[in-house]
Each structure stands twice: as structure tokens, then as C-alpha cells.
Design a protein around this motif. Sequence first.
Motif, PDB file in Angstrom:
ATOM      1  N   ARG A  51       0.834  -1.209   0.000  1.00  8.93           N
ATOM      2  CA  ARG A  51       0.000   0.000   0.000  1.00  8.93           C
ATOM      3  C   ARG A  51       0.868   1.258   0.000  1.00  8.93           C
ATOM      4  N   ARG A  52       1.880   1.275   0.869  1.00 10.06           N
ATOM      5  CA  ARG A  52       2.757   2.442   0.965  1.00 10.06           C
ATOM      6  C   ARG A  52       3.524   2.666  -0.344  1.00 10.06           C
ATOM      7  N   LEU A  56      -0.281   4.636  -2.044  1.00 11.00           N
ATOM      8  CA  LEU A  56      -0.278   5.977  -1.449  1.00 11.00           C
ATOM      9  C   LEU A  56       0.134   7.070  -2.430  1.00 11.00           C
TER      10      LEU A  56
END
Length: 161
Positions: A51-52, A56
Motif C-alpha cells: 500500500r505504501r 499511497l
Amino acid sequence: NRRVVDFARREKMLAEMEETQDRISLLEKLVTNWQDGAVKLWLTKTLLEIRREFLLPILPDVVMKPVIVTGERAEDLIAYTLSSPLSDVKLMVVALRHPHGLLGDDILRVAEDGWKDTWLEIDGITGDAFDLLLDREISLEEIIAPGKLLARFPVAVIRYS
């Protein structure tokens, strides 16, 4: 879920996971001993890292589209793609939705023939791709058997182009 969390144990588990260089060997151990909770810890950590790194930077422009799943076990899967018109990041997520009756009692894995006539229809997504959870290259076709993506682990996050 109401037990006291042993944070020292969790930190030790994470440290041991970080020391393991071979992702496939690590997953074999985690899947075989799934009752100790380490596999859930690893999956949470790894999904947060994905996700990061991939999502993001492109939020809030992410477009989520369902992947069509057909066949006898279609209700047992959830599958979707994530992309952005502003980036070349394209991900496909496939996960086991209803594990009862598909997973063995002692291992967190679906037998390859357990999917019967179930297929993922991934229109327009073909060619080389990368399985971010298993850290391996794979090849995608427009119609693909779930067992190809979920043979080693009941969740897949695939980066494709």
C-alpha cells in the motif's frame, strides 16, 4: 480476540520473517503453521508495505474495477484491479473469500483441483506480471484458473502492465 497481545512475541516473529531471504520458504513455514498467527502478521505487514509503495503515491486517483469470476466456486473468490490514469501502477488483487470447504484442516492452501471449473476473466490483462506477495514473475492470460495465482497462498497481489 480478547486475549492480551504479546508484543514481544510479535516483534520476534517479525524479526525472524525479516531474516528469511527466500519468500517461498517463509510462506511454506507460515502456511503450514498457520495456527500460530504469524501468517496473519506477515500478510498485514506485507500488504501495508505494498500500500505504501504502490497506492499511497496515486491516492485519491485510484480506480477500482471488479474482475469477473465464473464457475462453481465463483462465490469463494473476490478479485479486483486497482489502477490510476496518472500512473503506470496497475495491481490485481485476488483473495479467497469463503475458505470453509476449500482449505484443508491442517494447511492454509486450496488444492489445485479444488477450484473445479472456476475462472478469472481478466480482459485486456495479459503477459508478464509480478506476484508481490510471493516475490515471483508470472504470466497472465485473459482467462486464468485461480489455482495458478493461489496455489501457494490464498491471497495474491499482482502487478501488471
